[in-house]
Enzyme design. Structure first.
Site, short mmCIF file in Angstrom:
data_model
loop_
_atom_site.label_atom_id
_atom_site.label_comp_id
_atom_site.label_asym_id
_atom_site.label_seq_id
_atom_site.Cartn_x
_atom_site.Cartn_y
_atom_site.Cartn_z
N ALA A 83 0.88 -1.15 0.00
CA ALA A 83 0.00 0.00 0.00
C ALA A 83 0.93 1.21 0.00
O ALA A 83 1.61 1.48 0.99
CB ALA A 83 -0.90 -0.01 1.23
N SER A 84 0.98 1.91 -1.12
CA SER A 84 1.93 3.01 -1.26
C SER A 84 1.65 4.12 -0.25
O SER A 84 0.54 4.22 0.31
CB SER A 84 1.86 3.59 -2.68
OG SER A 84 2.16 2.62 -3.63
#
Length: 368
Positions: A83-84
């Site tokens: 999850a950036s």
């Protein structure tokens, strides 16, 4: 951007984060730590702090071949899904600027969070097609999205091919590093449509606008870090041992060893040499620094002397780029961009119709 702020409220990050994962702080390199294990059941407060922070959160290792555990995450250098960080997610969405009713192709579903945000921003989940190469990740993402009541069109397949049955798209949003931009993305985007992607190996956010003539051109923006598109991964190249070539330096090496480098110089070095300089120590104290290109050639600088080995003289090439960059007035990112045509793609300086190598009178190399 109020509309994006609304999207972040209506599609929050936490439903897309597994109960146990590895949180890598945004400034991991500067802080000297690679991150920490988070466990919602064992340490809920720490889990929530990580989720609401700007940390990237790793959710898969080695394409799923290595179990995601605290011990494995702490020692691996091969995260393959995350999850950036929210700051990067919002930066890409700002540059894409999807409007109500826009049709968007996303390459790399990952956890599904960005697909959810795109569904909200376009006003209709049916407007979003998201492609994920990993069937296991796609299944998890689909579950995450359904938990918040969103079901975009999710395809399991190679994102490099795009979605030929769905175009034209108003925008293409890419969440994996790309060395060679698949022309299919340009073909499947309407004129004046926008493509945003992390361009490797630099890696910087690249925003392209598609033209009427079937080309796409645009500019570099924020520094970012993403896993490579799986179809474009390359085996690690080994240094080709040759007789070391040693010479005394007659110019100050510091401008080429500065980290971070001047952004314009950084882009040109990445394009024309193959890698930006990296430091192995403190150059101010005379310690060693070096440049690599795909692992086949190497240059080290120490005590005013450069040693080069492999098929290419990397330091000589970097000096040539630096001289040409200075001669052109040390251009920044406002004068540098990237163009994709059906036949080729290249970094340009001042003129989007020709490569920077041509403008600077240098050899244009196709790097391995």
């Amino acid at each position: 951007m109020a509309h994006l702020a609304d999207a972040l409220i209506h599609v929050p990050r936490y439903p897309f984060i597994p109960r146990r994962a590895w949180a890598a702080p945004a400034a991991a390199g500067a802080s000297g730590t690679r991150g920490r294990w988070i466990d919602r059941d064992a340490e809920p407060d720490a889990w929530w702090r990580a989720v609401w922070s700007d940390a990237a959160i790793y959710t898969q290792l080695d394409d799923g071949a290595t179990p995601l555990t605290a011990a494995n995450a702490a020692k691996t250098f091969a995260p393959t899904c995350s999850a950036s960080s929210p700051s990067l997610v919002t930066a890409f969405l700002r540059h894409l600027a999807p409007g109500h009713g826009d049709r968007v192709l996303e390459v790399g579903t990952g956890t599904g969070w960005t697909a959810g945000l795109l569904s909200y921003l376009t006003g209709d989940q049916r407007n979003v097609t998201t492609i994920e190469v990993d069937a296991g990740l796609a299944a998890v993402a689909e579950g995450n999205l359904r938990s918040v009541g969103i079901s975009p069109r999710l395809v399991v397949g190679d994102g490099a091919a795009g979605a030929p049955s769905q175009p034209p798209f108003d925008g293409v949003h890419v969440t994996c590093g790309v060395r060679d931009i698949p022309y299919q993305w340009v073909e499947q985007t309407r004129p004046d449509g926008v493509i945003v992607l992390p361009h490797a190996p630099l890696t910087r956010l690249l925003r392209l606008t598609v033209g009427e003539n079937g080309t796409a051109s645009g500019s570099f923006h924020e520094v970012c870090s993403y896993m490579l598109l799986r179809a474009q991964r390359r085996p690690v190249s080994r240094l080709e041992r040759t007789e070391p070539r040693i010479r005394e330096l007659d110019t100050d090496p510091e401008p080429l060893l500065r980290v971070p480098a001047e952004p314009g110089l950084e882009v040109l070095l990445s394009d024309l040499v193959g890698e930006i300089p990296f430091i192995t120590g403190d150059p101010g104290s005379g310690e060693c620094a070096g440049i690599l290109s795909s692992g086949t050639s190497h240059a080290t600088v120490e005590d005013g002397r450069v040693t080069q080995t492999g098929p290419r003289d990397l330091w000589d090439e970097a000096e040539e780029v630096h001289r040409a960059w200075r001669a052109r007035g040390s251009p920044g990112l406002d004068r540098i961009g990237f163009t994709v045509t059906p036949e080729r793609q290249y970094v340009w300086l001042d003129d989007p119709s020709v490569s920077a190598a041509h403008t600077l009178g240098m050899v244009e190399r196709r790097l391995p």
